[in-house]
Design a protein around this motif. Structure first.
Motif, PDB file in Angstrom:
ATOM      1  N   ASP A  38       0.826  -1.207   0.000  1.00  0.00           N
ATOM      2  CA  ASP A  38       0.000   0.000   0.000  1.00  0.00           C
ATOM      3  C   ASP A  38       0.863   1.261   0.000  1.00  0.00           C
ATOM      4  N   ASP A  39       1.933   1.241   0.779  1.00  0.00           N
ATOM      5  CA  ASP A  39       2.843   2.386   0.812  1.00  0.00           C
ATOM      6  C   ASP A  39       3.504   2.574  -0.542  1.00  0.00           C
ATOM      7  N   TRP A  40       3.879   1.487  -1.175  1.00  0.00           N
ATOM      8  CA  TRP A  40       4.507   1.543  -2.490  1.00  0.00           C
ATOM      9  C   TRP A  40       3.554   2.178  -3.500  1.00  0.00           C
ATOM     10  N   GLU A  42       0.990   4.229  -2.824  1.00  0.00           N
ATOM     11  CA  GLU A  42       0.765   5.630  -2.466  1.00  0.00           C
ATOM     12  C   GLU A  42       1.910   6.522  -2.902  1.00  0.00           C
ATOM     13  N   ASN A  43       3.102   6.001  -2.918  1.00  0.00           N
ATOM     14  CA  ASN A  43       4.276   6.800  -3.262  1.00  0.00           C
ATOM     15  C   ASN A  43       4.634   6.710  -4.743  1.00  0.00           C
ATOM     16  N   GLY A  44       3.690   6.307  -5.566  1.00  0.00           N
ATOM     17  CA  GLY A  44       3.915   6.334  -7.007  1.00  0.00           C
ATOM     18  C   GLY A  44       4.680   5.171  -7.565  1.00  0.00           C
ATOM     19  N   GLY A  46       7.488   2.083  -7.878  1.00  0.00           N
ATOM     20  CA  GLY A  46       8.900   1.910  -7.606  1.00  0.00           C
ATOM     21  C   GLY A  46       9.742   2.087  -8.841  1.00  0.00           C
ATOM     22  N   THR A  51      18.066   3.048  -5.802  1.00  0.00           N
ATOM     23  CA  THR A  51      18.003   4.505  -5.691  1.00  0.00           C
ATOM     24  C   THR A  51      19.294   5.178  -6.145  1.00  0.00           C
ATOM     25  N   LYS A  62      11.477   4.266 -15.066  1.00  0.00           N
ATOM     26  CA  LYS A  62      10.619   4.011 -13.922  1.00  0.00           C
ATOM     27  C   LYS A  62       9.470   3.103 -14.304  1.00  0.00           C
TER      28      LYS A  62
END
Length: 65
Positions: A38-40, A42-44, A46, A51, A62
């Motif tokens: 879910d966090d992945w 929400e943050n657009g 990977g 990185t 991307k």
């Protein structure tokens, strides 16, 4: 969901725990995985690259969600 048998095959040390504890741990791992996913989202999404490599690459590298 992974079966108890598969979990025991991966880590035989789990046999020392009661079945209820193994099931509880399995459920918590799935809940953690859902939070990470879910966090992945929400943050657009990977990237295909670590990185430290991204600053050298173009936007086209991307992953699109």
């Amino acid at each position: 969901m992974l079966s108890i048998e598969k979990l025991l095959k991966v880590d035989p040390e789990l046999e020392k725990l009661p079945l209820e504890e193994i099931e509880k741990a399995r459920l918590k791992l799935y809940e953690l995985g859902q939070l990470i996913f879910d966090d992945w989202l929400e943050n657009g999404g990977g990237s295909k690259y670590p990185t430290r490599v991204l600053h050298k690459l173009k936007e086209s590298n991307k992953i699109k969600i």
